[in-house]
Motif scaffolding. Structure first.
Motif, PDB file in Angstrom:
ATOM      1  N   ILE A 181       8.522  48.794   5.910  1.00  0.00           N
ATOM      2  CA  ILE A 181       9.890  48.333   6.178  1.00  0.00           C
ATOM      3  C   ILE A 181       9.958  47.532   7.465  1.00  0.00           C
ATOM      4  CG2 ILE A 181      10.889  50.294   4.934  1.00  0.00           C
ATOM      5  CD1 ILE A 181      11.610  51.522   7.655  1.00  0.00           C
ATOM      6  N   ASN A 182      10.889  46.588   7.492  1.00  0.00           N
ATOM      7  CA  ASN A 182      11.196  45.826   8.700  1.00  0.00           C
ATOM      8  C   ASN A 182      12.342  46.540   9.405  1.00  0.00           C
ATOM      9  OD1 ASN A 182      11.993  43.980  10.664  1.00  0.00           O
ATOM     10  ND2 ASN A 182      11.703  42.201   9.345  1.00  0.00           N
ATOM     11  N   ILE A 183      12.084  47.101  10.569  1.00  0.00           N
ATOM     12  CA  ILE A 183      13.089  47.932  11.233  1.00  0.00           C
ATOM     13  C   ILE A 183      14.336  47.149  11.626  1.00  0.00           C
ATOM     14  CG2 ILE A 183      11.394  49.584  12.093  1.00  0.00           C
ATOM     15  CD1 ILE A 183      11.715  48.201  14.855  1.00  0.00           C
ATOM     16  N   HIS A 184      14.234  45.828  11.729  1.00  0.00           N
ATOM     17  CA  HIS A 184      15.377  45.028  12.141  1.00  0.00           C
ATOM     18  C   HIS A 184      16.439  44.904  11.054  1.00  0.00           C
ATOM     19  CE1 HIS A 184      13.531  44.007  15.934  1.00  0.00           C
ATOM     20  NE2 HIS A 184      12.441  43.622  15.309  1.00  0.00           N
ATOM     21  N   ASN A 206      20.773  52.257   7.479  1.00  0.00           N
ATOM     22  CA  ASN A 206      20.888  53.700   7.688  1.00  0.00           C
ATOM     23  C   ASN A 206      19.833  54.451   6.881  1.00  0.00           C
ATOM     24  OD1 ASN A 206      22.924  53.102   5.290  1.00  0.00           O
ATOM     25  ND2 ASN A 206      22.362  55.272   5.142  1.00  0.00           N
ATOM     26  N   PHE A 207      19.660  55.739   7.234  1.00  0.00           N
ATOM     27  CA  PHE A 207      18.759  56.640   6.532  1.00  0.00           C
ATOM     28  C   PHE A 207      19.604  57.741   5.890  1.00  0.00           C
ATOM     29  CE2 PHE A 207      16.384  55.087  10.273  1.00  0.00           C
ATOM     30  CZ  PHE A 207      15.318  54.465   9.639  1.00  0.00           C
ATOM     31  N   SER A 208      19.324  58.069   4.625  1.00  0.00           N
ATOM     32  CA  SER A 208      20.066  59.110   3.906  1.00  0.00           C
ATOM     33  C   SER A 208      19.090  60.147   3.376  1.00  0.00           C
ATOM     34  CB  SER A 208      20.860  58.512   2.739  1.00  0.00           C
ATOM     35  OG  SER A 208      21.713  57.486   3.174  1.00  0.00           O
ATOM     36  N   LYS A 242      13.706  67.284   0.953  1.00  0.00           N
ATOM     37  CA  LYS A 242      13.434  67.989   2.204  1.00  0.00           C
ATOM     38  C   LYS A 242      12.468  67.218   3.093  1.00  0.00           C
ATOM     39  CE  LYS A 242      14.226  72.734   0.620  1.00  0.00           C
ATOM     40  NZ  LYS A 242      13.607  74.080   0.431  1.00  0.00           N
ATOM     41  N   LYS A 243      11.613  66.394   2.490  1.00  0.00           N
ATOM     42  CA  LYS A 243      10.580  65.706   3.259  1.00  0.00           C
ATOM     43  C   LYS A 243      10.726  64.184   3.264  1.00  0.00           C
ATOM     44  CE  LYS A 243       7.067  69.304   2.666  1.00  0.00           C
ATOM     45  NZ  LYS A 243       5.675  69.600   2.236  1.00  0.00           N
ATOM     46  N   SER A 244      11.824  63.654   2.724  1.00  0.00           N
ATOM     47  CA  SER A 244      11.953  62.195   2.684  1.00  0.00           C
ATOM     48  C   SER A 244      13.402  61.748   2.741  1.00  0.00           C
ATOM     49  CB  SER A 244      11.301  61.652   1.406  1.00  0.00           C
ATOM     50  OG  SER A 244      11.971  62.137   0.251  1.00  0.00           O
ATOM     51  N   TYR A 245      13.596  60.498   3.136  1.00  0.00           N
ATOM     52  CA  TYR A 245      14.911  59.879   3.247  1.00  0.00           C
ATOM     53  C   TYR A 245      14.901  58.537   2.520  1.00  0.00           C
ATOM     54  CZ  TYR A 245      16.203  63.159   6.984  1.00  0.00           C
ATOM     55  OH  TYR A 245      16.492  64.288   7.700  1.00  0.00           O
ATOM     56  N   LEU A 246      16.095  58.127   2.042  1.00  0.00           N
ATOM     57  CA  LEU A 246      16.276  56.774   1.526  1.00  0.00           C
ATOM     58  C   LEU A 246      16.621  55.854   2.687  1.00  0.00           C
ATOM     59  CD1 LEU A 246      18.388  57.223  -1.737  1.00  0.00           C
ATOM     60  CD2 LEU A 246      16.003  56.495  -1.580  1.00  0.00           C
ATOM     61  N   VAL A 247      16.105  54.637   2.650  1.00  0.00           N
ATOM     62  CA  VAL A 247      16.403  53.641   3.679  1.00  0.00           C
ATOM     63  C   VAL A 247      17.274  52.553   3.057  1.00  0.00           C
ATOM     64  CG1 VAL A 247      15.466  52.109   5.431  1.00  0.00           C
ATOM     65  CG2 VAL A 247      14.097  54.047   4.616  1.00  0.00           C
ATOM     66  N   ARG A 274      18.857  47.022  -2.485  1.00  0.00           N
ATOM     67  CA  ARG A 274      17.683  47.823  -2.806  1.00  0.00           C
ATOM     68  C   ARG A 274      17.348  48.769  -1.650  1.00  0.00           C
ATOM     69  NH1 ARG A 274      12.860  44.945  -5.891  1.00  0.00           N
ATOM     70  NH2 ARG A 274      12.234  47.104  -5.610  1.00  0.00           N
ATOM     71  N   THR A 275      16.721  49.870  -1.976  1.00  0.00           N
ATOM     72  CA  THR A 275      16.392  50.877  -0.966  1.00  0.00           C
ATOM     73  C   THR A 275      14.890  51.140  -0.932  1.00  0.00           C
ATOM     74  OG1 THR A 275      16.780  52.671  -2.548  1.00  0.00           O
ATOM     75  CG2 THR A 275      18.630  52.019  -1.138  1.00  0.00           C
ATOM     76  N   ALA A 276      14.447  51.723   0.159  1.00  0.00           N
ATOM     77  CA  ALA A 276      13.048  52.121   0.334  1.00  0.00           C
ATOM     78  C   ALA A 276      13.017  53.611   0.667  1.00  0.00           C
ATOM     79  CB  ALA A 276      12.396  51.301   1.431  1.00  0.00           C
ATOM     80  N   MET A 277      11.820  54.125   0.938  1.00  0.00           N
ATOM     81  CA  MET A 277      11.648  55.530   1.275  1.00  0.00           C
ATOM     82  C   MET A 277      10.974  55.655   2.639  1.00  0.00           C
ATOM     83  SD  MET A 277      12.750  57.361  -1.333  1.00  0.00           S
ATOM     84  CE  MET A 277      11.921  58.933  -1.127  1.00  0.00           C
ATOM     85  N   VAL A 278      11.303  56.739   3.332  1.00  0.00           N
ATOM     86  CA  VAL A 278      10.625  57.074   4.584  1.00  0.00           C
ATOM     87  C   VAL A 278      10.401  58.588   4.598  1.00  0.00           C
ATOM     88  CG1 VAL A 278      12.808  57.280   5.870  1.00  0.00           C
ATOM     89  CG2 VAL A 278      10.672  56.915   7.117  1.00  0.00           C
TER      90      VAL A 278
END
Length: 233
Positions: A191-194, A198-200, A204-209, A216-220
């Motif tokens: 992911i490009n942090i710029h 938000n993170f959702s 328990k171990k991951s968030y949607l970006v 579109r969304t990614a995972m973290v």
């Protein structure tokens, strides 16, 4: 400054690593241990750029530590330092930075570490990412890349204007991107942090970006989110 973690079950070999690197001004030894399980706990903190490790060790092998780094999608390169040549093919399947045979000279060790420095410099100096699709060659402004996703054998590059499907592995693309802007947030995403909005919480171990300029969304992973918050926000 390259932040390094050292692990070797041989006290003699570990001491040699410490002596070789402790006097280098651009290298900081974050941890040094003969216990691979202790190294495991330190690695998960995401505080190093480079792990230098033996392969054959009690408890956890160097391969298992490298797999841990891949599983957590940590931005940590690996150099194997070993007395056995038979592991080389498997090692490079893990995309390690270098494979050094014991005994080695200080110059040989530093040569491997310089690859990390040079890789980061090249990534930050080049403004265009060159990608090849089935029919075309594209020159993409790196600053316009929102995120990259690996699904099966294909990779999707999402930019502010378009999407591109290629077959280049994430690890190869990651080498082309500046660590100041891009983060391997998950084993399947860069992911490009710029562009992060938000993170959702997802599991328990991951968030949607969520991002600006795309729905579109990614995972973290949780571990990487903690690292991102500490280093970038």
């Amino acid at each position: 400054m390259v932040k390094v973690g050292l692990v070797d079950d041989s006290i003699y070999d570990l001491e040699k690593l410490n002596i070789s690197l402790s006097s280098e001004e651009d290298i900081s030894i974050v941890f040094s241990t003969s216990d691979s399980e202790e190294a495991y706990q330190n690695i998960k903190k995401g505080q190093i750029d480079l792990l230098i490790t033996d392969i054959e060790m009690p408890k956890l092998s160097g391969y298992e530590l490298a797999d841990l780094i891949n599983s957590y999608a940590l931005d940590i390169d690996v150099i194997f330092v070993t007395g056995f040549s038979g592991y080389a093919v498997h090692a490079f399947e893990l995309n390690v930075l270098d494979y050094i045979m014991k005994p080695y000279s200080k110059e040989r060790l530093l040569k491997g570490i310089r690859r990390r420095v040079q890789k980061n410099k090249l990534a930050s100096d080049t403004k265009k990412l060159v990608i090849k699709t089935k029919t075309d060659i594209h020159f993409i402004d790196k600053k316009d890349i929102i995120f990259i996703e690996r699904t099966g054998r294909s990779t999707t590059i999402v930019t502010v204007d378009d999407e591109y499907t290629v077959y280049t592995p994430l690890a190869e693309l990651e080498e082309e991107l500046s660590k100041k802007n891009f983060v391997r947030s998950h084993r399947g995403f860069i992911i490009n942090i710029h562009f992060v909005k938000n993170f959702s919480l997802y599991t328990k171990k991951s968030y949607l970006v969520s991002f600006q300029n795309t729905k579109r969304t990614a995972m973290v992973t949780r571990a990487n989110l903690e690292r991102i918050q500490k280093e970038y926000f």
